[in-house]
Enzyme design. Structure first.
Site, PDB file in Angstrom:
ATOM      1  N   MET A   1     101.472 -44.727 -27.544  1.00 40.36           N
ATOM      2  CA  MET A   1     101.052 -44.148 -26.462  1.00 40.36           C
ATOM      3  C   MET A   1      99.564 -44.567 -26.462  1.00 40.36           C
ATOM      4  SD  MET A   1     103.238 -42.673 -24.340  1.00 40.36           S
ATOM      5  CE  MET A   1     104.836 -43.435 -25.032  1.00 40.36           C
TER       6      MET A   1
ATOM      7  N   VAL B   1     104.602 -42.885 -34.853  1.00 42.06           N
ATOM      8  CA  VAL B   1     105.037 -44.010 -33.878  1.00 42.06           C
ATOM      9  C   VAL B   1     104.659 -43.906 -32.448  1.00 42.06           C
ATOM     10  CG1 VAL B   1     106.561 -45.864 -33.537  1.00 42.06           C
ATOM     11  CG2 VAL B   1     106.548 -44.835 -35.675  1.00 42.06           C
ATOM     12  N   CYS B   2     104.740 -42.652 -31.960  1.00 40.10           N
ATOM     13  CA  CYS B   2     104.611 -42.456 -30.709  1.00 40.10           C
ATOM     14  C   CYS B   2     103.250 -42.210 -30.423  1.00 40.10           C
ATOM     15  CB  CYS B   2     105.341 -40.905 -30.377  1.00 40.10           C
ATOM     16  SG  CYS B   2     106.946 -40.694 -30.759  1.00 40.10           S
ATOM     17  N   THR B   3     102.424 -41.812 -31.379  1.00 37.74           N
ATOM     18  CA  THR B   3     100.846 -41.757 -31.106  1.00 37.74           C
ATOM     19  C   THR B   3     100.369 -43.276 -31.128  1.00 37.74           C
ATOM     20  OG1 THR B   3     100.834 -39.708 -32.337  1.00 37.74           O
ATOM     21  CG2 THR B   3      98.756 -41.063 -32.229  1.00 37.74           C
TER      22      THR B   3
END
Length: 161
Positions: free
Chosen positions: A53, A48-50
């Site tokens: 970002m 999810v962070c990828t």
């Protein structure tokens, strides 16, 4: 320290920033780049962070149009954050809160107790205006939820006025 809310002064901090190099970054010295979008995320290289970002990367034009500057923040080391930036061609700097002082100041610390991993950033977004005031804040207790990018863009545009 309670939750940092809209209308509060953004807690100042100095920490290493991964921007291809690694150098110290102090928020108060960058208010001239306002509005500043601080995007806290739990961990580099997680799905999810990828996704988040990369979405900020793909939406950069909208932020640039209103003169906003985006910074990511996580407790990862600056070395892994530079690696993360390279791998996904992220155009913005990511602050390493390895000492966990910033997530503490912004009250956005969470634990993945089931993994035995403590003290990571909740997924959260703060918009800071030229006076160092927080004009938008969004904090999620669910790391699987992404921010409302349009709301963040609208807040940045509002703060730029």
């Amino acid at each position: 320290m309670g939750m940092v809310e809209t209308g509060d002064d953004a807690p100042d901090f100095t920490a290493p920033i991964a921007n291809g190099d690694i150098e110290p970054f102090t928020l108060s010295e960058h208010l001239g780049e306002s509005p500043i979008v601080l995007a806290f995320f739990p961990g580099a290289f997680t799905s999810v962070c990828t996704e988040e970002m990369c979405t900020f990367r793909d939406e950069m034009a909208q932020f640039n149009d209103v003169g906003a500057t985006v910074y990511g923040l996580s407790v990862d080391t600056p070395f892994s954050l530079n690696e993360f930036r390279d791998q996904y061609d992220l155009q913005f700097g990511i602050v390493s809160d390895h000492a966990k002082e910033i997530i503490d100041a912004y009250d956005v610390e969470m634990d993945f107790a089931d993994m035995g991993y403590y003290g990571v950033a909740k997924r959260s977004v703060f918009v800071v205006d030229a006076d160092g005031e927080i004009t938008y804040s969004w904090v999620s207790d669910d790391p699987g939820v992404e921010p409302d990018y349009e709301a963040v863009e609208a807040a940045a545009e509002e703060a730029a006025r």
